[in-house]
Design a protein around this motif. Structure first.
Motif, PDB file in Angstrom:
ATOM      1  N   VAL A 207      14.160  -7.283 -22.302  1.00  9.71           N
ATOM      2  CA  VAL A 207      14.305  -8.401 -22.064  1.00  9.71           C
ATOM      3  C   VAL A 207      13.107  -9.671 -22.339  1.00  9.71           C
ATOM      4  CG1 VAL A 207      14.360  -9.856 -19.694  1.00  9.71           C
ATOM      5  CG2 VAL A 207      15.627  -7.735 -19.903  1.00  9.71           C
ATOM      6  N   ALA A 208      11.869  -9.203 -22.253  1.00  3.98           N
ATOM      7  CA  ALA A 208      10.933  -9.756 -22.916  1.00  3.98           C
ATOM      8  C   ALA A 208      10.947 -10.369 -24.520  1.00  3.98           C
ATOM      9  CB  ALA A 208       9.655  -9.246 -22.743  1.00  3.98           C
ATOM     10  N   ILE A 209      11.508  -9.611 -25.252  1.00  4.85           N
ATOM     11  CA  ILE A 209      11.563  -9.899 -26.663  1.00  4.85           C
ATOM     12  C   ILE A 209      12.828 -10.847 -26.735  1.00  4.85           C
ATOM     13  CG2 ILE A 209      12.437  -8.939 -28.845  1.00  4.85           C
ATOM     14  CD1 ILE A 209      10.982  -6.431 -27.982  1.00  4.85           C
ATOM     15  N   GLY A 210      13.923 -10.520 -25.701  1.00  2.00           N
ATOM     16  CA  GLY A 210      15.056 -11.438 -26.108  1.00  2.00           C
ATOM     17  C   GLY A 210      14.765 -12.768 -25.673  1.00  2.00           C
ATOM     18  N   VAL A 211      13.771 -13.297 -24.684  1.00  4.04           N
ATOM     19  CA  VAL A 211      13.391 -14.645 -24.601  1.00  4.04           C
ATOM     20  C   VAL A 211      12.162 -15.008 -25.394  1.00  4.04           C
ATOM     21  CG1 VAL A 211      13.834 -14.377 -22.008  1.00  4.04           C
ATOM     22  CG2 VAL A 211      11.694 -13.949 -22.766  1.00  4.04           C
ATOM     23  N   GLY A 212      12.008 -14.565 -26.325  1.00  4.91           N
ATOM     24  CA  GLY A 212      11.152 -14.850 -27.546  1.00  4.91           C
ATOM     25  C   GLY A 212       9.594 -14.454 -27.444  1.00  4.91           C
ATOM     26  N   LEU A 213       9.344 -13.679 -26.501  1.00 11.14           N
ATOM     27  CA  LEU A 213       7.888 -13.522 -26.227  1.00 11.14           C
ATOM     28  C   LEU A 213       7.512 -12.328 -27.206  1.00 11.14           C
ATOM     29  CD1 LEU A 213       5.464 -13.977 -24.108  1.00 11.14           C
ATOM     30  CD2 LEU A 213       6.210 -11.735 -23.072  1.00 11.14           C
ATOM     31  N   ALA A 214       6.335 -12.539 -27.902  1.00 12.98           N
ATOM     32  CA  ALA A 214       5.641 -11.827 -28.967  1.00 12.98           C
ATOM     33  C   ALA A 214       4.822 -11.002 -27.887  1.00 12.98           C
ATOM     34  CB  ALA A 214       4.765 -12.487 -29.847  1.00 12.98           C
ATOM     35  N   ILE A 215       5.355  -9.753 -27.740  1.00 14.83           N
ATOM     36  CA  ILE A 215       4.768  -8.938 -26.712  1.00 14.83           C
ATOM     37  C   ILE A 215       3.214  -8.329 -27.200  1.00 14.83           C
ATOM     38  CG2 ILE A 215       5.091  -6.540 -25.477  1.00 14.83           C
ATOM     39  CD1 ILE A 215       7.714  -6.862 -25.467  1.00 14.83           C
ATOM     40  N   GLU A 216       3.219  -7.690 -28.169  1.00 16.92           N
ATOM     41  CA  GLU A 216       1.820  -7.183 -28.560  1.00 16.92           C
ATOM     42  C   GLU A 216       0.739  -8.344 -28.798  1.00 16.92           C
ATOM     43  OE1 GLU A 216       1.489  -4.043 -28.398  1.00 16.92           O
ATOM     44  OE2 GLU A 216       3.496  -3.620 -27.990  1.00 16.92           O
ATOM     45  N   LYS A 217       1.059  -9.447 -29.288  1.00 18.48           N
ATOM     46  CA  LYS A 217       0.064 -10.574 -29.436  1.00 18.48           C
ATOM     47  C   LYS A 217      -0.189 -10.888 -28.019  1.00 18.48           C
ATOM     48  CE  LYS A 217      -0.423 -15.203 -30.923  1.00 18.48           C
ATOM     49  NZ  LYS A 217       0.426 -16.229 -31.228  1.00 18.48           N
ATOM     50  N   GLU A 218       0.756 -11.149 -26.888  1.00 18.04           N
ATOM     51  CA  GLU A 218       0.429 -11.663 -25.485  1.00 18.04           C
ATOM     52  C   GLU A 218      -0.542 -10.650 -24.680  1.00 18.04           C
ATOM     53  OE1 GLU A 218       0.528 -14.403 -24.356  1.00 18.04           O
ATOM     54  OE2 GLU A 218       1.758 -15.526 -25.938  1.00 18.04           O
ATOM     55  N   ARG A 219       0.083  -9.413 -25.038  1.00 16.51           N
ATOM     56  CA  ARG A 219      -0.797  -8.132 -24.428  1.00 16.51           C
ATOM     57  C   ARG A 219      -2.280  -8.017 -24.927  1.00 16.51           C
ATOM     58  NH1 ARG A 219       3.564  -3.343 -24.627  1.00 16.51           N
ATOM     59  NH2 ARG A 219       4.445  -3.363 -22.302  1.00 16.51           N
ATOM     60  N   LEU A 220      -2.525  -8.363 -26.245  1.00 15.32           N
ATOM     61  CA  LEU A 220      -3.721  -8.376 -26.960  1.00 15.32           C
ATOM     62  C   LEU A 220      -4.654  -9.465 -26.346  1.00 15.32           C
ATOM     63  CD1 LEU A 220      -5.753  -6.926 -28.891  1.00 15.32           C
ATOM     64  CD2 LEU A 220      -4.533  -8.483 -30.649  1.00 15.32           C
ATOM     65  N   VAL A 221      -3.975 -10.488 -26.314  1.00 16.43           N
ATOM     66  CA  VAL A 221      -4.715 -11.937 -25.891  1.00 16.43           C
ATOM     67  C   VAL A 221      -5.065 -11.620 -24.496  1.00 16.43           C
ATOM     68  CG1 VAL A 221      -4.481 -14.434 -25.429  1.00 16.43           C
ATOM     69  CG2 VAL A 221      -3.661 -13.322 -27.548  1.00 16.43           C
ATOM     70  N   LEU A 222      -4.232 -11.064 -23.709  1.00 19.99           N
ATOM     71  CA  LEU A 222      -4.700 -10.956 -22.086  1.00 19.99           C
ATOM     72  C   LEU A 222      -5.448  -9.970 -21.793  1.00 19.99           C
ATOM     73  CD1 LEU A 222      -1.102 -11.811 -20.856  1.00 19.99           C
ATOM     74  CD2 LEU A 222      -2.943 -12.839 -20.187  1.00 19.99           C
ATOM     75  N   LEU A 223      -5.287  -8.775 -22.907  1.00 19.30           N
ATOM     76  CA  LEU A 223      -6.414  -7.705 -22.465  1.00 19.30           C
ATOM     77  C   LEU A 223      -7.856  -8.268 -22.839  1.00 19.30           C
ATOM     78  CD1 LEU A 223      -6.942  -4.494 -22.366  1.00 19.30           C
ATOM     79  CD2 LEU A 223      -6.408  -4.193 -24.580  1.00 19.30           C
ATOM     80  N   LEU A 224      -7.831  -8.784 -23.973  1.00 16.88           N
ATOM     81  CA  LEU A 224      -9.350  -9.379 -24.156  1.00 16.88           C
ATOM     82  C   LEU A 224      -9.919 -10.478 -23.154  1.00 16.88           C
ATOM     83  CD1 LEU A 224      -8.746 -10.865 -27.852  1.00 16.88           C
ATOM     84  CD2 LEU A 224     -10.376  -8.852 -27.228  1.00 16.88           C
ATOM     85  N   THR A 225      -8.696 -11.168 -22.618  1.00 12.35           N
ATOM     86  CA  THR A 225      -9.290 -12.060 -21.304  1.00 12.35           C
ATOM     87  C   THR A 225      -9.589 -11.010 -20.172  1.00 12.35           C
ATOM     88  OG1 THR A 225      -7.676 -13.704 -22.075  1.00 12.35           O
ATOM     89  CG2 THR A 225      -8.499 -13.811 -19.717  1.00 12.35           C
ATOM     90  N   ALA A 226      -8.924  -9.922 -19.862  1.00 11.88           N
ATOM     91  CA  ALA A 226      -9.334  -9.029 -18.681  1.00 11.88           C
ATOM     92  C   ALA A 226     -10.762  -8.480 -19.021  1.00 11.88           C
ATOM     93  CB  ALA A 226      -8.189  -8.116 -18.428  1.00 11.88           C
ATOM     94  N   VAL A 227     -10.783  -7.897 -20.211  1.00 10.26           N
ATOM     95  CA  VAL A 227     -12.080  -7.297 -20.604  1.00 10.26           C
ATOM     96  C   VAL A 227     -13.308  -8.155 -20.571  1.00 10.26           C
ATOM     97  CG1 VAL A 227     -13.324  -6.182 -22.490  1.00 10.26           C
ATOM     98  CG2 VAL A 227     -10.951  -5.396 -22.174  1.00 10.26           C
ATOM     99  N   ALA A 228     -13.108  -9.285 -20.830  1.00 10.51           N
ATOM    100  CA  ALA A 228     -14.285 -10.438 -20.773  1.00 10.51           C
ATOM    101  C   ALA A 228     -14.673 -10.571 -19.567  1.00 10.51           C
ATOM    102  CB  ALA A 228     -13.885 -11.689 -21.583  1.00 10.51           C
ATOM    103  N   LEU A 229     -13.596 -10.739 -18.468  1.00 12.86           N
ATOM    104  CA  LEU A 229     -13.775 -11.427 -17.114  1.00 12.86           C
ATOM    105  C   LEU A 229     -14.569 -10.005 -16.536  1.00 12.86           C
ATOM    106  CD1 LEU A 229     -10.424 -12.758 -16.188  1.00 12.86           C
ATOM    107  CD2 LEU A 229     -12.582 -13.761 -15.903  1.00 12.86           C
ATOM    108  N   ALA A 230     -14.211  -8.710 -16.628  1.00 16.27           N
ATOM    109  CA  ALA A 230     -14.855  -7.569 -16.217  1.00 16.27           C
ATOM    110  C   ALA A 230     -16.110  -7.362 -16.500  1.00 16.27           C
ATOM    111  CB  ALA A 230     -13.850  -6.401 -16.282  1.00 16.27           C
ATOM    112  N   ALA A 231     -16.324  -7.552 -18.037  1.00 13.71           N
ATOM    113  CA  ALA A 231     -17.640  -7.477 -18.472  1.00 13.71           C
ATOM    114  C   ALA A 231     -18.706  -8.500 -18.057  1.00 13.71           C
ATOM    115  CB  ALA A 231     -17.522  -7.571 -19.987  1.00 13.71           C
ATOM    116  N   ALA A 232     -18.291  -9.835 -17.827  1.00 14.42           N
ATOM    117  CA  ALA A 232     -19.146 -10.798 -17.466  1.00 14.42           C
ATOM    118  C   ALA A 232     -19.598 -10.504 -16.089  1.00 14.42           C
ATOM    119  CB  ALA A 232     -18.505 -12.114 -17.562  1.00 14.42           C
ATOM    120  N   ALA A 233     -18.466  -9.898 -15.218  1.00 13.43           N
ATOM    121  CA  ALA A 233     -18.881  -9.576 -13.817  1.00 13.43           C
ATOM    122  C   ALA A 233     -19.887  -8.297 -13.696  1.00 13.43           C
ATOM    123  CB  ALA A 233     -17.816  -9.420 -12.926  1.00 13.43           C
TER     124      ALA A 233
END
Length: 335
Positions: free
Chosen positions: A231-257
């Motif tokens: 479904v996510a691919i069908g609506v045009g979402l680049a799954i692996e790219k979005e996961r990687l970007v959001l993973l970096l965001t989550a890691v940066a937030l946890a590391a800063a804390a």
């Protein structure tokens, strides 16, 4: 489109949580080893207090309260993002080993890198981010399969394995370190709020100012990632790219804390779950609630912990674990 009733409910809950957070902050400003009477709080805040009152409030209490509040928000948002990108309710930076990776990096930096005290404060979030990012990379690599993609359950199991392995590395480092440095690392591992001066706030604030709006902007992407992959691919979402970007965001937030608070777990597990219970699974609604709720929970844990035993109290990480560990076991039993 989000129903107006759901938006009104979210705003009401946010207002209640902000009011509760403000109440905890006021209580925390008055409680402590050096007491400060509540009728003197407002005059002291307005610059009309004695030297002792102003020192206790501005140099001891307020920096700690602000650091705790910011770190709680960062950990909660990090947990919400990790749960969204993995579609796994048990994903959380402390549970899956990201905090441990940041901790090992901080320990190595603290033990073996000669650095000026002033630079130490601002370099710590960067070092924590690098350690957390390296750990997240290996966890992701071991959890990913080419034919089926990211395996959520496998990610949690691999993360727990990495967390245990890194805890062993930390023990080796501690066993070969000087007593004074061992004390610092031990307090970090227990989740003791150690970054209690204003420079630590300036060190973590830029990360928060950038990453929180970015994560809120990506809320709809998290909604799509919560669906199944076709479904996510069908609506045009680049799954692996979005996961990687959001993973970096989550890691940066946890590391800063954790770079200024120590190894605090379970806030990133508890806050997103409670937010989903309160306002539902849509990330446009539950991410803001998770953020405010995480700050509130860590403030409560630290305020209660530091006033239970004089003079040092119980570390916030232990208090958070006393609340979060039973909930984690409940989720494991439920699923």
């Amino acid at each position: 489109m989000i129903h107006p009733a759901a938006i009104r409910k979210q705003r009401l809950i946010l207002c209640l949580l902000v009011a509760m957070t403000a109440a905890v902050v006021v209580i925390g400003m008055g409680l402590g080893y050096a007491s400060l009477s509540y009728d003197r709080l407002l005059p002291t805040l307005l610059g009309q207090g004695t030297f002792k009152e102003e020192f206790v409030l501005f140099s001891v209490r307020l920096p700690r309260l602000l650091i705790t509040w910011l770190a709680g928000m960062a950990l909660a948002l990090s947990g919400a993002i990790l749960q969204g990108i993995t579609r796994n309710d048990l994903a959380e930076p402390g549970v899956i080993g990201i905090n441990s990776g940041a901790g090992v990096a901080i320990a190595l930096f603290f033990l073996f890198v000669p650095i000026e005290p002033g630079s130490f404060v601002y370099g710590l979030p960067v070092v924590a981010f690098l350690g957390a990012m390296l750990t997240a990379f290996f966890i992701y690599a071991f959890s990913y399969k080419k034919d089926t993609g990211l395996q959520p359950v496998r990610l949690v199991l691999v993360g727990i394995g990495f967390s245990m392995a890194l805890s062993g590395v930390m023990i080796v480092l501690i066993s070969s370190a000087e007593r004074q440095k061992v004390d610092f690392i031990a307090k970090w591992l227990a989740g003791n709020i150690w970054g209690t001066d204003w420079p630590f706030i300036w060190a973590i604030l830029p990360w928060m100012a950038l990453l929180i709006p970015f994560a809120l902007f990506k809320a709809n992407r998290l909604n799509l990632l919560a669906l199944n992959e076709p479904v996510a691919i069908g609506v045009g979402l680049a799954i692996e790219k979005e996961r990687l970007v959001l993973l970096l965001t989550a890691v940066a937030l946890a590391a800063a804390a954790v770079s200024v608070t120590g190894g605090i777990a379970f806030i990133g597990l508890l806050a997103p779950h409670l937010a989903k219970v309160l306002v539902g699974p849509r990330h446009q609604l539950n991410l803001p609630v998770s953020i405010v709720l995480g700050g509130f929970l860590l403030l409560v844990a630290d305020t209660v912990g530091r006033n239970l035993v004089d003079p040092d109290g119980i570390p916030a990480g232990i208090m958070a674990a006393l609340i979060g560990a039973p909930y984690f076991l409940y989720l494991l039993w439920k699923k």
